[in-house]
Write a protein that holds these residues in place. Structure first.
Motif, PDB file in Angstrom:
ATOM      1  N   TRP A  54      -1.652   7.448  30.520  1.00 67.72           N
ATOM      2  CA  TRP A  54      -0.815   6.992  31.618  1.00 67.72           C
ATOM      3  C   TRP A  54       0.394   6.236  31.069  1.00 67.72           C
ATOM      4  CZ3 TRP A  54      -2.319   9.891  35.204  1.00 67.72           C
ATOM      5  CH2 TRP A  54      -3.666  10.044  35.573  1.00 67.72           C
ATOM      6  N   SER A  55       1.531   6.479  31.688  1.00 63.67           N
ATOM      7  CA  SER A  55       2.748   5.747  31.329  1.00 63.67           C
ATOM      8  C   SER A  55       2.725   4.384  32.007  1.00 63.67           C
ATOM      9  CB  SER A  55       3.986   6.525  31.789  1.00 63.67           C
ATOM     10  OG  SER A  55       5.129   5.695  31.787  1.00 63.67           O
ATOM     11  N   ARG A  56       2.749   3.337  31.215  1.00 61.74           N
ATOM     12  CA  ARG A  56       2.683   1.982  31.787  1.00 61.74           C
ATOM     13  C   ARG A  56       3.893   1.677  32.653  1.00 61.74           C
ATOM     14  NH1 ARG A  56      -1.561  -0.760  30.205  1.00 61.74           N
ATOM     15  NH2 ARG A  56      -2.680  -0.132  28.316  1.00 61.74           N
ATOM     16  N   VAL A  57       5.073   2.151  32.250  1.00 59.89           N
ATOM     17  CA  VAL A  57       6.260   1.865  33.054  1.00 59.89           C
ATOM     18  C   VAL A  57       6.186   2.591  34.399  1.00 59.89           C
ATOM     19  CG1 VAL A  57       7.639   3.733  32.019  1.00 59.89           C
ATOM     20  CG2 VAL A  57       8.780   1.769  33.033  1.00 59.89           C
ATOM     21  N   CYS A  58       5.640   3.804  34.410  1.00 58.36           N
ATOM     22  CA  CYS A  58       5.497   4.535  35.677  1.00 58.36           C
ATOM     23  C   CYS A  58       4.437   3.898  36.571  1.00 58.36           C
ATOM     24  CB  CYS A  58       5.146   5.988  35.406  1.00 58.36           C
ATOM     25  SG  CYS A  58       6.462   6.940  34.613  1.00 58.36           S
ATOM     26  N   ALA A  96       3.549   0.760  36.620  1.00 62.47           N
ATOM     27  CA  ALA A  96       4.089  -0.513  37.132  1.00 62.47           C
ATOM     28  C   ALA A  96       5.100  -0.274  38.243  1.00 62.47           C
ATOM     29  CB  ALA A  96       4.707  -1.308  35.991  1.00 62.47           C
ATOM     30  N   ALA A  97       5.840   0.829  38.153  1.00 66.05           N
ATOM     31  CA  ALA A  97       6.850   1.119  39.168  1.00 66.05           C
ATOM     32  C   ALA A  97       6.235   1.562  40.486  1.00 66.05           C
ATOM     33  CB  ALA A  97       7.805   2.189  38.652  1.00 66.05           C
ATOM     34  N   LEU A 115      -2.917  -0.210  39.048  1.00 62.86           N
ATOM     35  CA  LEU A 115      -3.089   1.226  39.276  1.00 62.86           C
ATOM     36  C   LEU A 115      -3.930   1.880  38.187  1.00 62.86           C
ATOM     37  CD1 LEU A 115      -2.566   3.683  40.944  1.00 62.86           C
ATOM     38  CD2 LEU A 115      -0.264   3.846  39.980  1.00 62.86           C
ATOM     39  N   GLU A 116      -3.801   1.414  36.952  1.00 65.17           N
ATOM     40  CA  GLU A 116      -4.551   2.055  35.872  1.00 65.17           C
ATOM     41  C   GLU A 116      -6.050   1.944  36.101  1.00 65.17           C
ATOM     42  OE1 GLU A 116      -4.477   2.441  31.008  1.00 65.17           O
ATOM     43  OE2 GLU A 116      -3.493   0.731  31.959  1.00 65.17           O
ATOM     44  N   GLU A 117      -6.517   0.789  36.560  1.00 63.25           N
ATOM     45  CA  GLU A 117      -7.959   0.630  36.777  1.00 63.25           C
ATOM     46  C   GLU A 117      -8.430   1.445  37.979  1.00 63.25           C
ATOM     47  OE1 GLU A 117      -8.517  -3.559  39.020  1.00 63.25           O
ATOM     48  OE2 GLU A 117      -7.220  -3.659  37.236  1.00 63.25           O
ATOM     49  N   LYS A 118      -7.534   1.713  38.930  1.00 61.80           N
ATOM     50  CA  LYS A 118      -7.914   2.534  40.080  1.00 61.80           C
ATOM     51  C   LYS A 118      -7.938   4.025  39.737  1.00 61.80           C
ATOM     52  CE  LYS A 118      -5.987  -0.725  43.491  1.00 61.80           C
ATOM     53  NZ  LYS A 118      -7.186  -1.154  44.204  1.00 61.80           N
ATOM     54  N   LEU A 119      -7.187   4.421  38.699  1.00 65.32           N
ATOM     55  CA  LEU A 119      -7.142   5.828  38.297  1.00 65.32           C
ATOM     56  C   LEU A 119      -8.201   6.184  37.270  1.00 65.32           C
ATOM     57  CD1 LEU A 119      -3.270   6.348  37.915  1.00 65.32           C
ATOM     58  CD2 LEU A 119      -4.723   7.202  39.776  1.00 65.32           C
ATOM     59  N   GLY A 120      -8.589   5.229  36.427  1.00 64.70           N
ATOM     60  CA  GLY A 120      -9.464   5.536  35.306  1.00 64.70           C
ATOM     61  C   GLY A 120      -8.683   6.250  34.217  1.00 64.70           C
ATOM     62  N   SER A 121      -9.307   6.521  33.094  1.00 64.67           N
ATOM     63  CA  SER A 121      -8.633   7.159  31.963  1.00 64.67           C
ATOM     64  C   SER A 121      -8.671   8.677  32.106  1.00 64.67           C
ATOM     65  CB  SER A 121      -9.309   6.762  30.648  1.00 64.67           C
ATOM     66  OG  SER A 121      -9.224   5.364  30.449  1.00 64.67           O
ATOM     67  N   PRO A 122      -7.559   9.368  31.817  1.00 68.41           N
ATOM     68  CA  PRO A 122      -7.556  10.835  31.879  1.00 68.41           C
ATOM     69  C   PRO A 122      -8.371  11.443  30.746  1.00 68.41           C
ATOM     70  CG  PRO A 122      -5.476  10.049  30.977  1.00 68.41           C
ATOM     71  CD  PRO A 122      -6.255   8.824  31.398  1.00 68.41           C
ATOM     72  N   VAL A 123      -8.839  12.676  30.940  1.00 68.98           N
ATOM     73  CA  VAL A 123      -9.657  13.351  29.923  1.00 68.98           C
ATOM     74  C   VAL A 123      -9.110  14.755  29.687  1.00 68.98           C
ATOM     75  CG1 VAL A 123     -11.747  12.057  30.499  1.00 68.98           C
ATOM     76  CG2 VAL A 123     -11.300  14.255  31.632  1.00 68.98           C
ATOM     77  N   PRO A 124      -9.387  15.350  28.528  1.00 72.11           N
ATOM     78  CA  PRO A 124      -9.002  16.751  28.292  1.00 72.11           C
ATOM     79  C   PRO A 124      -9.599  17.668  29.363  1.00 72.11           C
ATOM     80  CG  PRO A 124      -9.667  15.712  26.237  1.00 72.11           C
ATOM     81  CD  PRO A 124      -9.996  14.730  27.330  1.00 72.11           C
ATOM     82  N   SER A 125      -8.876  18.725  29.670  1.00 79.64           N
ATOM     83  CA  SER A 125      -9.218  19.537  30.833  1.00 79.64           C
ATOM     84  C   SER A 125     -10.531  20.291  30.724  1.00 79.64           C
ATOM     85  CB  SER A 125      -8.080  20.518  31.121  1.00 79.64           C
ATOM     86  OG  SER A 125      -6.905  19.813  31.455  1.00 79.64           O
TER      87      SER A 125
END
Length: 491
Positions: free
Chosen positions: A229-233, A235-236, A241-251
């Motif tokens: 995740w882009s931190r600047v995006c 935050a904007a 938001l990062e904790e609500k999305l969780g970490s992305p994983v390979p497809s």
């Protein structure tokens, strides 16, 4: 239906705008079972049109979350009644309409973990969503949030280089920003935000599924090269938001074993694996079995290109996504609004409403059209953003009209030349092994396809992709179990 009972298989699911579909694919990648639940036929109680609610101002478009859940209940019950042997399912994966998002209310994770096999899903999840109607890809109400996001990262091109696309109203980051700004209480009560794809995977897991990188790259939030995740995006768009999305994983990640709910209610084996769900467009790329250098062209009301890329060059037009099959590669998507409707207009004007005359005009004119070139946009185009009919003679002078046969070839050559130019602008290169897979209404016209082959210098094949996202999801379940596609073809 007895023939499907004993087959070892993978299931592919597709949570689309208008229906939820399932296919079963055996180890030889043959589809032997399919079904669907249509929102406007099987789920009348939700009162949608084409699976969506268009709000009064015409810009906001949503779908009821429980409609997807109820559709899943319907299909599973039908499969059970048909005698489908769930104990033979090795793994499952799926697709969700890209850009839609689901908002889980605080405490929903506990409900997911403790589902009762005596009740259908929709009766147990009714109070689990802080937003009951999910924004979907048709929504165009977030223009202000798009401009805010682009400004935060240094402009549209900077955002495209970072996330694969400039800011689009339907993209999830901008939808989240709108919800945070206009409904902060609902946002604060949200413990997890899923894409439609990861939401559907969560239903099968009995816990929150991570977002896969391919669907995640359609959010204006994921750094496509680093796959974080882009931190600047973030935050904007909204806080925490990062904790609500969780970490992305390979497809192609296996995200867990199926929930005990499905084991007890339907007879799935406890070891059935859930492979990360992805977006409908990436799943279609998998379903059409594209490889590096290949192109899929959908020639419908609008025209769409799917491209397999190794070295992408993000631009202001088109989209770059992480590849759902090759983790080190990318896919590109280009949409052209002036597709078959434009071809039909020129047919009516220049070929007496006859496709036979239209085809004869293509056969009777030479490749290259004697240097005459035309671009036809009766409605505002997406790629590029332009309108009008623009004709140029061999001497590069703008002219008001062409002879009828020249007009027809100018239209078709111009459409396909534009596709190649924009594809190459995103980093695509025609390779010796390149093949073009064509689908959609115009793919039935051999003379149109001949022009497509001439412009790209590659062979064209016609394919039926009616269920490509669903079939691609089943293929991806095999990918997750057995590795990349080259190995599963030996299955």
């Amino acid at each position: 239906m007895a023939e499907h009972v004993a087959r070892r298989c993978c299931l592919g699911w597709d949570f689309s705008t208008q229906q939820v579909k399932v296919v079963a694919v055996d180890a030889e990648l043959n589809v032997f079972y399919e079904d669907s639940a249509h929102f406007d036929r099987d789920l009348l109680e939700f009162g949608t049109q084409g699976g969506v609610h268009v709000h009064e101002e015409g810009l906001t478009v949503t779908s009821p979350v429980l409609m997807w859940v109820r559709a899943l209940d319907i299909i599973l019950e039908r499969m059970k009644a048909s005698g489908f042997d769930f104990s033979q399912v090795l793994a499952l994966s799926g697709a969700g309409q890209q850009h839609g998002s689901v908002y889980w209310k605080a405490g929903a994770s506990q409900v997911l973990r403790s589902l009762s096999p005596d009740l259908p899903l929709h009766k147990q999840l009714q109070a689990c969503f802080s937003i009951s109607d999910s924004p979907v890809w048709m929504d165009s109400s977030t223009t202000a949030q798009c401009r805010q996001l682009e400004a935060a990262v240094g402009g549209a091109q900077a955002l495209s280089c970072l996330t694969g696309s400039r800011a689009y109203e339907r993209f999830t980051g901008n939808q989240i920003a709108k919800i945070y700004q206009q409904n902060p209480e609902a946002y604060s009560h949200t413990e997890r935000i899923s894409l439609v794809s990861s939401f559907a995977a969560s239903l099968f897991l009995g816990s929150y599924s991570p977002i896969d990188c391919s669907d995640g790259s359609g959010m204006n939030l994921l750094q496509i090269k680093d796959k974080v995740w882009s931190r600047v995006c973030l935050a904007a768009c909204a806080p925490h938001l990062e904790e609500k999305l969780g970490s992305p994983v390979p497809s192609c990640s296996v995200v867990g074993a199926i929930s005990s709910y499905y084991v007890q209610r339907y007879g799935f084996p406890p070891g059935c694996q859930v492979v990360a769900f992805t977006g409908d467009n990436p799943a279609s790329l998998a379903g059409m079995r594209l490889e590096e250098g290949d192109i899929a062209v959908s020639l419908g009301t609008s025209d769409t290109l799917f491209l397999w890329l190794q070295e992408p060059m993000p631009a202001l037009e088109g989209h770059i996504f992480c590849n759902p099959v090759g983790s080190q590669h990318y896919m590109a998507l280009l949409c052209f609004k002036n597709g078959s409707l434009m071809r039909e207009k020129i047919r009516d004007e220049s070929a007496s409403c006859s496709w036979s005359e239209f085809s004869e005009a293509l056969r009777s004119t030479e490749m290259g059209n004697g240097g005459n070139l035309g671009f036809y946009f009766d409605v505002m185009e997406i790629t590029p953003e332009i309108i009008g009919r623009h004709r140029f003679s061999a001497e590069n002078h703008k002219v008001p009209a062409f002879p009828r046969d020249v007009e027809i070839r100018a239209l078709i050559e111009g459409q396909f030349m534009a596709k190649r130019i924009h594809a190459e602008g995103l980093g695509y290169q025609v390779m010796p092994k390149t093949k073009i897979l064509a689908t959609g209404g115009a793919s039935h016209n051999r003379d149109i396809l001949q022009v497509l082959a001439d412009v790209f210098g590659a062979p064209v094949y016609v394919i039926d992709t009616a269920n490509s996202a669903c079939v691609g999801s089943a293929y991806r379940a095999f990918h997750g179990l057995r590795g990349p596609p080259s190995s599963i073809r030996q299955a």
